[in-house]
Design an enzyme around this catalytic site. Structure first.
Site, PDB file in Angstrom:
ATOM      1  N   ARG A   1      35.981  29.965  44.650  1.00 51.14           N
ATOM      2  CA  ARG A   1      36.499  31.334  44.483  1.00 51.14           C
ATOM      3  C   ARG A   1      37.694  31.321  43.520  1.00 51.14           C
ATOM      4  O   ARG A   1      37.555  31.590  42.335  1.00 51.14           O
ATOM      5  CB  ARG A   1      36.905  31.906  45.860  1.00 51.14           C
ATOM      6  CG  ARG A   1      36.958  33.421  45.900  1.00 51.14           C
ATOM      7  CD  ARG A   1      38.261  34.027  45.397  1.00 51.14           C
ATOM      8  NE  ARG A   1      39.442  33.532  46.143  1.00 51.14           N
ATOM      9  CZ  ARG A   1      40.686  33.774  45.754  1.00 51.14           C
ATOM     10  NH1 ARG A   1      40.926  34.499  44.672  1.00 51.14           N
ATOM     11  NH2 ARG A   1      41.707  33.268  46.425  1.00 51.14           N
ATOM     12  N   ASP A   2      38.864  30.937  43.986  1.00 48.28           N
ATOM     13  CA  ASP A   2      40.062  31.006  43.143  1.00 48.28           C
ATOM     14  C   ASP A   2      39.974  30.031  41.963  1.00 48.28           C
ATOM     15  O   ASP A   2      40.482  30.307  40.882  1.00 48.28           O
ATOM     16  CB  ASP A   2      41.308  30.688  43.981  1.00 48.28           C
ATOM     17  CG  ASP A   2      42.578  31.245  43.364  1.00 48.28           C
ATOM     18  OD1 ASP A   2      42.490  32.122  42.479  1.00 48.28           O
ATOM     19  OD2 ASP A   2      43.679  30.819  43.769  1.00 48.28           O
TER      20      ASP A   2
ATOM     21  N   CYS B   1      44.882  33.549  38.356  1.00 51.55           N
ATOM     22  CA  CYS B   1      44.718  34.926  38.804  1.00 51.55           C
ATOM     23  C   CYS B   1      44.560  35.798  37.571  1.00 51.55           C
ATOM     24  O   CYS B   1      45.406  35.779  36.688  1.00 51.55           O
ATOM     25  CB  CYS B   1      45.936  35.358  39.615  1.00 51.55           C
ATOM     26  SG  CYS B   1      45.972  37.125  39.962  1.00 51.55           S
TER      27      CYS B   1
ATOM     28  N   ASN C   1      45.584  25.973  40.503  1.00 51.20           N
ATOM     29  CA  ASN C   1      45.786  25.778  41.932  1.00 51.20           C
ATOM     30  C   ASN C   1      46.224  24.337  42.172  1.00 51.20           C
ATOM     31  O   ASN C   1      46.087  23.472  41.312  1.00 51.20           O
ATOM     32  CB  ASN C   1      44.455  25.995  42.668  1.00 51.20           C
ATOM     33  CG  ASN C   1      44.126  27.459  42.894  1.00 51.20           C
ATOM     34  OD1 ASN C   1      44.406  28.003  43.939  1.00 51.20           O
ATOM     35  ND2 ASN C   1      43.537  28.093  41.903  1.00 51.20           N
TER      36      ASN C   1
ATOM     37  N   HIS D   1      49.073  28.865  50.416  1.00 51.79           N
ATOM     38  CA  HIS D   1      48.259  28.805  49.195  1.00 51.79           C
ATOM     39  C   HIS D   1      49.217  28.676  48.015  1.00 51.79           C
ATOM     40  O   HIS D   1      49.916  29.623  47.676  1.00 51.79           O
ATOM     41  CB  HIS D   1      47.426  30.095  49.099  1.00 51.79           C
ATOM     42  CG  HIS D   1      46.616  30.244  47.844  1.00 51.79           C
ATOM     43  ND1 HIS D   1      45.256  30.052  47.824  1.00 51.79           N
ATOM     44  CD2 HIS D   1      46.961  30.563  46.582  1.00 51.79           C
ATOM     45  CE1 HIS D   1      44.795  30.252  46.590  1.00 51.79           C
ATOM     46  NE2 HIS D   1      45.813  30.574  45.815  1.00 51.79           N
TER      47      HIS D   1
END
Lengths: 310, 310
Positions: B12-13, B244, B253, B211
């Site tokens: 996902r991210d 993002c 990340n 996170h």
């Protein structure tokens, strides 16, 4: 928050293994930019065999040039040089450094390969290095390299650095500061806590320094853990360049700009112009023809870069 | 040492902002590799507008395919999906996820730009999301995004996440787990300690997750600080990809392999095959045509890579 001193090592550990050789003027310019950014402890070179580390050739001339540099006379940074043996230390002292950093490796195999002699001989020479440095009015620091792991022997016993320190204390041969170096970048925060606790037990009063590499992305986590363990000085290299010629996988000192960002935000560090430091890391990358591993230069400061993000 | 769970968010991210679109089979292969490496909590997709985030198109089909995947039936990982509104959450529940992660942004401007509605509306929808998820037997987690800094408003008040949590507690609308996200990667460890202490004060018993992004190289330092603050689950993204779309400077990340190396060495994490994780990060890099920001894939494990170094 405890005040921490950043010891800038780009002119030595940062560039020593880079194939692009910087001339003396370029090294002097680098050190000038670091001082202008507010750094006051700088490892400017090492006195080693230039055939083994060509980037460090002309160490004496560099130190002499810095001694004649008007900007240094004003800012009065402490200029240190690294030595691996008595001969190198004597050259550093003669050249006029403020501080001599001597190295013993925690593992026998690595000490033999890095210094060319057994640990016992390195420690025997240390006593003469210490005496010569003190006579010349230089600060002395002793770095225990590969204190968290060795590229040849693997894991290093957590009590090994403290045992070396205890041996020095017993011989009345302590430095002004002792440092643990994670030369090949394998440490995790738990390793840092354990080793510095044992070291502190052996040496309740001696100032402690730490030298981390970000090889496995744990550099800043180890740095913040070291501060919690009583360490008051942290090595870092602008741009995040650096490594060790005898440990091929070891790339990337902790980047000074990234460490400064973190420590400034935590109130541990004052007096450094972060934008000037970022610019210096980028400038060094241009000279070396490489993108700096440091991340601040890519992401920007915060909240200073709000305009860019919005 | 406290046991910590790694929540893998690469599907996902990690990939949502990558220009190379992975098809469903490729995403399924990625998730299969992550499960084979031992990961048991995976954020597999988000149910958002595919026109805004094209990489996340086909979220329902992906979840259905995973439900039919024999490897998943054996390993039984918890598959979560992210939703930004009630519509997305309902789709995720209908597709058969185990966990719904809903997001509220700590700053009004960013919530408006990310979710398209004010914070109050996002929180009002949350109550319905929670009710629907519970009825379907799904775990619920609520992520407070930009909890450490906002790309539009700058600094975020340290008490803001705790204030949102207190509001939910007062309305009897707590999730099963609450997470603070450093969406744009600006946090230092001091920020982590402060925010989680206030959050813990407001919610003495709720499981906490964090996170972090490694945008400014503080990701692993923040992770280890979060564990010391009582956090029991940490998001990470294999290869260190991610960012993002609404915060252009936010890249990277925390890499799962780097975090795993550190946490394994500290005794916080078991059951993960680090070599398999490194291979998965490298494989994902090949699919995306990019070198992974993760460092373990370059440096190797320790002492496992001794042969290479010697």
């Amino acid at each position: 928050m405890a005040e921490v001193t950043l010891v800038e090592v780009a002119p030595r550990d940062g560039i020593q293994n880079e194939p692009t050789i910087l001339d003396r003027a370029m090294k002097q310019a680098l050190i000038g930019k670091l001082v202008a950014a507010g750094l006051r402890r700088i490892e400017v070179t090492s006195f080693v065999n230039p055939k083994r580390v060509p980037q460090m050739a002309g160490a004496g001339d560099l130190v002499s040039a810095l001694r004649d540099d008007p900007a240094m006379a004003v800012a009065k940074p402490s200029l240190s040089a690294l030595a691996l043996n008595l001969r190198g230390a004597r050259e550093a002292i003669a050249a006029g450094v403020d501080e001599v950093t001597y190295v013993v490796v925690a593992s026998e195999t690595f000490n033999q390969r890095n210094q060319g002699v057994p640990i016992a001989e390195t420690l025997a020479q240390w006593r003469d290095v210490r005496a010569a440095a003190r006579e010349a009015g230089c600060m002395t620091s002793l770095t225990i390299a590969a204190a968290f792991g060795c590229p040849f022997e693997g894991e290093v016993d957590p009590g090994r650095p403290a045992a070396i320190a205890a041996e020095l204390a017993a011989a009345d041969a302590l430095p002004d500061e002792i440092a643990l170096a994670d030369t090949i970048g394998v440490a995790a925060p738990g390793d840092v806590t354990t080793r510095f606790a044992l070291l502190r037990e052996a040496l309740p009063d001696l100032p402690l320094r730490a030298h981390f590499h970000n090889t496995r992305n744990t550099g800043l986590a180890n740095a913040v853990t070291a501060i919690a363990s009583g360490v008051t000085a942290l090595d870092a290299s602008v741009g995040g360049f650096g490594g060790c010629p005898f440990a091929p996988a070891a790339t990337g000192n902790v980047p000074s700009e990234d460490l400064t960002y973190m420590l400034q935000r935590m109130g541990h560090l004052g007096g450094i112009d972060l934008d000037a430091l970022i610019a210096t890391g980028n400038w060094l990358g241009e000279q070396l023809g490489k993108q700096p591993p440091a991340l601040l230069g890519r992401a920007g400061t915060f909240p200073g870069n709000l305009g860019k993000a919005a």
